[in-house]
Motif scaffolding. Structure first.
Motif, mmCIF file in Angstrom:
data_model
loop_
_atom_site.group_PDB
_atom_site.id
_atom_site.type_symbol
_atom_site.label_atom_id
_atom_site.label_comp_id
_atom_site.label_asym_id
_atom_site.label_seq_id
_atom_site.Cartn_x
_atom_site.Cartn_y
_atom_site.Cartn_z
ATOM 1 N N ILE A 42 0.847 -1.185 0.000
ATOM 2 C CA ILE A 42 0.000 0.000 0.000
ATOM 3 C C ILE A 42 0.884 1.235 0.000
ATOM 4 N N GLU A 43 0.468 2.216 -0.804
ATOM 5 C CA GLU A 43 1.075 3.538 -0.766
ATOM 6 C C GLU A 43 0.002 4.557 -0.404
ATOM 7 N N ILE A 44 0.344 5.499 0.448
ATOM 8 C CA ILE A 44 -0.533 6.604 0.794
ATOM 9 C C ILE A 44 0.302 7.874 0.756
ATOM 10 N N GLY A 45 -0.198 8.884 0.068
ATOM 11 C CA GLY A 45 0.558 10.116 -0.069
ATOM 12 C C GLY A 45 1.901 9.908 -0.729
ATOM 13 N N GLY A 46 2.013 8.852 -1.576
ATOM 14 C CA GLY A 46 3.261 8.570 -2.263
ATOM 15 C C GLY A 46 4.290 7.860 -1.430
ATOM 16 N N MET A 47 3.916 7.365 -0.238
ATOM 17 C CA MET A 47 4.863 6.658 0.627
ATOM 18 C C MET A 47 4.385 5.234 0.881
ATOM 19 N N ARG A 48 5.344 4.318 0.873
ATOM 20 C CA ARG A 48 5.008 2.915 1.047
ATOM 21 C C ARG A 48 4.816 2.567 2.522
ATOM 22 N N ALA A 49 3.966 1.570 2.745
ATOM 23 C CA ALA A 49 3.651 1.148 4.112
ATOM 24 C C ALA A 49 4.899 0.745 4.877
ATOM 25 N N PRO A 59 1.706 0.661 16.108
ATOM 26 C CA PRO A 59 0.780 1.278 15.158
ATOM 27 C C PRO A 59 1.146 2.728 14.878
ATOM 28 N N VAL A 60 0.698 3.206 13.720
ATOM 29 C CA VAL A 60 0.864 4.613 13.365
ATOM 30 C C VAL A 60 -0.387 5.054 12.607
ATOM 31 N N MET A 61 -0.876 6.227 12.941
ATOM 32 C CA MET A 61 -2.044 6.792 12.271
ATOM 33 C C MET A 61 -1.568 7.731 11.168
ATOM 34 N N LEU A 62 -2.051 7.505 9.967
ATOM 35 C CA LEU A 62 -1.607 8.242 8.794
ATOM 36 C C LEU A 62 -2.754 9.055 8.213
ATOM 37 N N LEU A 63 -2.464 10.309 7.886
ATOM 38 C CA LEU A 63 -3.446 11.185 7.259
ATOM 39 C C LEU A 63 -2.969 11.587 5.876
ATOM 40 N N ASP A 64 -3.823 11.386 4.885
ATOM 41 C CA ASP A 64 -3.577 11.891 3.536
ATOM 42 C C ASP A 64 -3.859 13.390 3.566
ATOM 43 N N GLU A 65 -2.786 14.182 3.646
ATOM 44 C CA GLU A 65 -2.935 15.627 3.859
ATOM 45 C C GLU A 65 -3.752 16.294 2.756
ATOM 46 N N ASP A 66 -3.469 15.953 1.510
ATOM 47 C CA ASP A 66 -4.212 16.566 0.415
ATOM 48 C C ASP A 66 -5.684 16.185 0.454
ATOM 49 N N ASP A 67 -5.978 14.966 0.890
ATOM 50 C CA ASP A 67 -7.372 14.529 0.980
ATOM 51 C C ASP A 67 -8.120 15.327 2.051
ATOM 52 N N VAL A 68 -7.477 15.528 3.207
ATOM 53 C CA VAL A 68 -8.114 16.327 4.266
ATOM 54 C C VAL A 68 -8.400 17.740 3.756
ATOM 55 N N LYS A 69 -7.395 18.353 3.171
ATOM 56 C CA LYS A 69 -7.562 19.725 2.681
ATOM 57 C C LYS A 69 -8.630 19.797 1.596
ATOM 58 N N PRO A 439 -0.109 6.169 19.748
ATOM 59 C CA PRO A 439 0.733 6.250 18.547
ATOM 60 C C PRO A 439 0.817 7.665 17.986
ATOM 61 N N ALA A 440 1.797 7.858 17.122
ATOM 62 C CA ALA A 440 1.947 9.129 16.420
ATOM 63 C C ALA A 440 0.867 9.272 15.355
ATOM 64 N N VAL A 441 0.563 10.525 15.029
ATOM 65 C CA VAL A 441 -0.257 10.845 13.866
ATOM 66 C C VAL A 441 0.664 11.516 12.861
ATOM 67 N N VAL A 442 0.700 10.978 11.649
ATOM 68 C CA VAL A 442 1.648 11.414 10.635
ATOM 69 C C VAL A 442 0.901 11.829 9.382
ATOM 70 N N ALA A 443 1.188 13.029 8.879
ATOM 71 C CA ALA A 443 0.617 13.494 7.617
ATOM 72 C C ALA A 443 1.542 13.104 6.474
ATOM 73 N N VAL A 444 0.966 12.587 5.395
ATOM 74 C CA VAL A 444 1.744 12.185 4.228
ATOM 75 C C VAL A 444 1.251 12.947 3.009
ATOM 76 N N ASP A 446 2.849 13.881 -1.203
ATOM 77 C CA ASP A 446 3.884 13.993 -2.235
ATOM 78 C C ASP A 446 5.166 13.254 -1.863
ATOM 79 N N GLY A 447 5.019 12.067 -1.285
ATOM 80 C CA GLY A 447 6.187 11.265 -0.965
ATOM 81 C C GLY A 447 6.947 11.702 0.270
ATOM 82 N N ARG A 448 6.341 12.578 1.063
ATOM 83 C CA ARG A 448 6.983 13.044 2.295
ATOM 84 C C ARG A 448 6.040 12.818 3.470
ATOM 85 N N ALA A 449 6.625 12.627 4.640
ATOM 86 C CA ALA A 449 5.844 12.399 5.854
ATOM 87 C C ALA A 449 6.330 13.341 6.938
ATOM 88 N N ARG A 450 5.392 13.839 7.736
ATOM 89 C CA ARG A 450 5.766 14.668 8.885
ATOM 90 C C ARG A 450 4.833 14.354 10.045
#
Length: 475
Positions: A42-49, A59-69, A439-444, A446-450
């Motif tokens: 799986i890839e989300i926001g251009g980053m692989r699982a 565990p880690v919670m991932l947010l598709d930043e562009d999708d939220v916006k 767990p952390a919440v991470v925004a992904v 364009d291939g970057r995570a923060r």
């Protein structure tokens, strides 16, 4: 895709169909950027699982930043367009209780939304993120005096009054500091949303707001207070609502009260809450936000026109529908266990899949019986689908992450699994049950995570224990 050629599993609920491909993504359930790489990951926001799990752990919670916006901007446009057809105006508030951080607050502001909070912590987060106080609405059935003093002191745009005691507190505080505080009166329209009992908030036997019969006296009291300004009514009928019928019926009752209140003075605003549902499984069919906006606004406009009164400014408070579908939670599988269950026709086998999180990072299945969807995240498989129950690592039999799902039958320890639609209420309701760090919440994007919300460590948990770290004889 699904197929009728595979018989349903005897332990599966009727809504769960056997997938033709246990690697596919149900439309509308997963974040907009979700794909599978050539490797099957799986890839989300251009980053692989696998790289996300390696970098942030599971565990880690991932947010598709562009999708939220994108969802925030789309929601703002939908309601603005709906009211514009009636020459009206609107305010859209993001319901911070779904998930709030400084990044999310700023994303909402950029999309033109205001922020709805319901605690001191949420209020301070919004303020610290740079949200102007007059763009904040403050909810809650038991706001403390300290919370009210802070809210009124910084000039919160609207306080939603939930009790007569609270109203008097607001009046006294505002009078003492020389402020003029805008308020809405929360009412129960008596419309019971078609949702879980604990999520339906407008029937009579519950803790929020005033009955329609009580509201007129409350408004009359507000109009007596020099330091309090009555803006209008607030009514929220529940959460995870798919259609507009409940909103339409509730609107007719609230508009009727609104009309009566106009006899005593202006009523410039009507807040109809949120509660717009999302798809957690492929069986869920929520309405598009444009259809909801048009339907709700049309219902209010029709009621106002029938009474010959002006359409007030309309306000709405979506949260889950903006951030829920944009999030997934990534887990690592620790063990699997086949369990034989007696059935009317004999017996059947369910595969229990245990992951390294659970009810501490998503309590909704235990609290509401909420259903979710899941997929293997680290690979694909051609194995036949097996009925699985994904469970957590907590010492509770009710620690279920995904109650019913089909995954490839060769699912095994070490695999990564992703659970969809966890952007709302997972991180917001997370706990340290069994002394498990959140767990952390991470925004992904364009291939970057923060990291937008840091994950906890065991050291963080121990630091809260007042019995540790003291020298002998200290108090």
């Amino acid at each position: 895709m699904v197929t009728a050629s595979r018989p349903a599993h005897p332990l599966a609920p009727g809504w769960l169909t056997v997938p033709d491909d246990a690697n596919d993504f149900a439309p509308g359930v997963w974040p907009a950027s979700i794909t599978r790489a050539d490797s099957g990951q799986i890839e989300i926001g251009g980053m692989r699982a696998s790289e996300l799990a390696e970098q942030f752990g599971t565990p880690v919670m991932l947010l598709d930043e562009d999708d939220v916006k994108g969802r925030a901007a789309r929601t703002q446009r939908a309601f603005a367009s709906a009211v514009a057809r009636h020459d009206g105006s609107c305010r859209v508030y993001y319901a911070g209780k779904a998930f709030l951080s400084s990044h999310v607050a700023r994303w909402m502001l950029d999309a033109g939304l205001n922020i709805d909070v319901c605690s001191r912590g949420e209020l301070e987060t919004a303020l610290a993120a740079g949200v102007a106080a007059d763009r904040i609405g403050f909810h809650g059935n038991n706001k403390s005096v300290a919370e009210l003093e802070r809210a009124i002191g910084v000039g919160v745009g609207t306080i939603i009054v939930d009790s007569a005691i609270e109203l008097e507190r607001i009046g006294a505080i505002a009078e003492r500091i020389g402020a003029s505080q805008n308020v809405l009166v929360r009412v129960r329209s008596g419309v019971h949303a078609d949702t879980h009992e604990f999520l339906a908030t407008s029937h009579e036997d519950q803790k929020f707001g005033f009955s329609l019969a009580e509201a007129e006296a409350v408004v009359a009291r507000i109009r007596e207070l020099r330091s309090v300004r009555f803006l209008g009514l607030h009514c929220h009928i529940g959460s995870q609502i798919f259609g507009i019928n409940g909103f339409r019926e509730s609107a007719s009752r609230v508009v009727e009260l609104h009309e009566r209140l106009l006899e005593g003075g202006p009523v410039p605003l009507m807040n109809l809450g949120g509660g717009f549902g999302i798809a957690y499984t492929r069986a869920d069919t929520p309405a598009e936000i444009e259809d909801l906006a048009d339907g709700i606004v049309d219902a209010v406009a029709d009621e106002c026109a029938a009474r010959g009164i002006e359409l007030p400014t309309l306000a709405f408070e979506p949260g889950r529908s903006i951030i829920g579908p944009a999030g997934i939670t990534l887990y690592e599988i620790g063990t699997t266990k086949a369990v034989t269950v007696d059935t009317d026709g004999g017996s059947a086998e369910r595969l229990y899949v245990s992951v390294d999180g659970g009810m501490s990072d998503n309590v909704r299945p235990a609290l509401y019986g909420a259903q979710y969807s899941a997929r293997l995240a680290s690979r694909t498989s051609d194995a036949d689908p097996a009925l699985v129950r994904i469970v957590g690592m907590h010492c509770e039999s009710g620690d279920v992450v995904v109650d019913h799902e089909y995954l490839p039958g060769d699912v095994t320890p070490g695999d990564l699994v992703a659970v969809a639609s966890t952007g709302a209420y997972s991180a917001a309701m997370a706990s340290n049950y069994n002394h498990v760090p959140r767990p952390a919440v991470v925004a992904v994007r364009d291939g970057r995570a923060r990291v937008i919300l840091r994950g906890e460590t065991v050291d963080d948990l121990l630091a809260r224990d007042a019995g540790l770290g003291y020298t002998e004889g200290e108090e």
